[in-house]
Write a protein that holds these residues in place. Structure first.
Motif, PDB file in Angstrom:
ATOM      1  N   UNK A 246     -13.793  -2.628 -47.023  1.00 31.75           N
ATOM      2  CA  UNK A 246     -13.083  -3.682 -46.287  1.00 31.75           C
ATOM      3  C   UNK A 246     -12.115  -4.432 -47.194  1.00 31.75           C
ATOM      4  N   UNK A 247     -12.569  -4.806 -48.377  1.00 30.51           N
ATOM      5  CA  UNK A 247     -11.710  -5.578 -49.284  1.00 30.51           C
ATOM      6  C   UNK A 247     -10.454  -4.793 -49.656  1.00 30.51           C
ATOM      7  N   UNK A 248     -10.595  -3.485 -49.929  1.00 28.01           N
ATOM      8  CA  UNK A 248      -9.435  -2.664 -50.275  1.00 28.01           C
ATOM      9  C   UNK A 248      -8.482  -2.535 -49.082  1.00 28.01           C
ATOM     10  N   UNK A 249      -9.031  -2.350 -47.898  1.00 22.00           N
ATOM     11  CA  UNK A 249      -8.175  -2.245 -46.715  1.00 22.00           C
ATOM     12  C   UNK A 249      -7.459  -3.557 -46.422  1.00 22.00           C
ATOM     13  N   UNK A 250      -8.128  -4.676 -46.602  1.00 23.22           N
ATOM     14  CA  UNK A 250      -7.473  -5.966 -46.371  1.00 23.22           C
ATOM     15  C   UNK A 250      -6.409  -6.228 -47.436  1.00 23.22           C
TER      16      UNK A 250
ATOM     17  N   UNK B 102       5.807  -2.531 -34.287  1.00 20.85           N
ATOM     18  CA  UNK B 102       5.139  -1.244 -34.483  1.00 20.85           C
ATOM     19  C   UNK B 102       4.548  -1.068 -35.888  1.00 20.85           C
ATOM     20  N   UNK B 103       5.248  -1.539 -36.903  1.00 25.87           N
ATOM     21  CA  UNK B 103       4.732  -1.419 -38.268  1.00 25.87           C
ATOM     22  C   UNK B 103       3.456  -2.213 -38.490  1.00 25.87           C
ATOM     23  N   UNK B 104       3.334  -3.343 -37.811  1.00 26.29           N
ATOM     24  CA  UNK B 104       2.126  -4.166 -37.900  1.00 26.29           C
ATOM     25  C   UNK B 104       0.972  -3.439 -37.214  1.00 26.29           C
ATOM     26  N   UNK B 105       1.218  -2.923 -36.022  1.00 23.38           N
ATOM     27  CA  UNK B 105       0.177  -2.187 -35.294  1.00 23.38           C
ATOM     28  C   UNK B 105      -0.267  -0.959 -36.085  1.00 23.38           C
ATOM     29  N   UNK B 106       0.679  -0.264 -36.683  1.00 28.58           N
ATOM     30  CA  UNK B 106       0.349   0.911 -37.493  1.00 28.58           C
ATOM     31  C   UNK B 106      -0.530   0.536 -38.690  1.00 28.58           C
ATOM     32  N   UNK B 107      -0.193  -0.563 -39.357  1.00 26.50           N
ATOM     33  CA  UNK B 107      -0.960  -0.984 -40.524  1.00 26.50           C
ATOM     34  C   UNK B 107      -2.384  -1.379 -40.124  1.00 26.50           C
ATOM     35  N   UNK B 108      -2.543  -2.033 -38.996  1.00 31.10           N
ATOM     36  CA  UNK B 108      -3.881  -2.382 -38.512  1.00 31.10           C
ATOM     37  C   UNK B 108      -4.718  -1.117 -38.372  1.00 31.10           C
ATOM     38  N   UNK B 109      -4.141  -0.083 -37.767  1.00 31.61           N
ATOM     39  CA  UNK B 109      -4.859   1.187 -37.599  1.00 31.61           C
ATOM     40  C   UNK B 109      -5.127   1.846 -38.946  1.00 31.61           C
ATOM     41  N   UNK B 110      -4.127   1.874 -39.829  1.00 32.66           N
ATOM     42  CA  UNK B 110      -4.296   2.494 -41.152  1.00 32.66           C
ATOM     43  C   UNK B 110      -5.384   1.801 -41.974  1.00 32.66           C
ATOM     44  N   UNK B 111      -5.611   0.527 -41.703  1.00 23.09           N
ATOM     45  CA  UNK B 111      -6.624  -0.232 -42.447  1.00 23.09           C
ATOM     46  C   UNK B 111      -7.979  -0.217 -41.740  1.00 23.09           C
TER      47      UNK B 111
END
Length: 107
Positions: free
Chosen positions: A61-65, A27-36
């Motif tokens: 994009x660079x900041x989100x990645x 869930x934390x991975x899925x959440x981070x994908x959405x947050x980014x």
């Protein structure tokens, strides 16, 4: 919105493990994908290759990645997934998944 396509090989002996991992993404991975600001994210498999597709809706994009890469849960997820993958020799320096050039799109 910008579309991204990427490719990497999956080790044959690790394919089933990779599928199981992604059938129950943390869930934390899925959440981070959405947050980014990543949406419509898919990974496909064919003949030893994984193809990922997603749409980026953010402004930096660079900041989100960088945010995603700094996330401890995502780092642990990558540690679990990386042994399943084999990057392409032709990938650009610094890439794990090789970024693909979009040559056609139709809405």
């Amino acid at each position: 919105m910008k579309r991204y396509g990427m490719v990497i090989k999956v080790k044959p002996e690790k394919l089933e493990e990779y599928k199981k991992l992604h059938a129950a993404v943390w869930p934390g991975v899925a959440r981070m994908i959405t947050e980014c600001n990543i949406r419509n994210y898919s990974i496909f498999y064919k003949d030893g290759y994984l193809f990922s597709y997603y749409e980026y809706i953010g402004d930096d994009y660079e900041a989100d990645m960088a945010k995603m890469a700094a996330d401890p849960t995502t780092q642990k997820w990558w540690e679990v997934c990386k042994p399943c993958q084999e990057p392409l020799e032709t990938r650009a320096e610094g890439e794990w998944w090789a970024v693909m050039e979009e040559v056609f799109h139709q809405d």
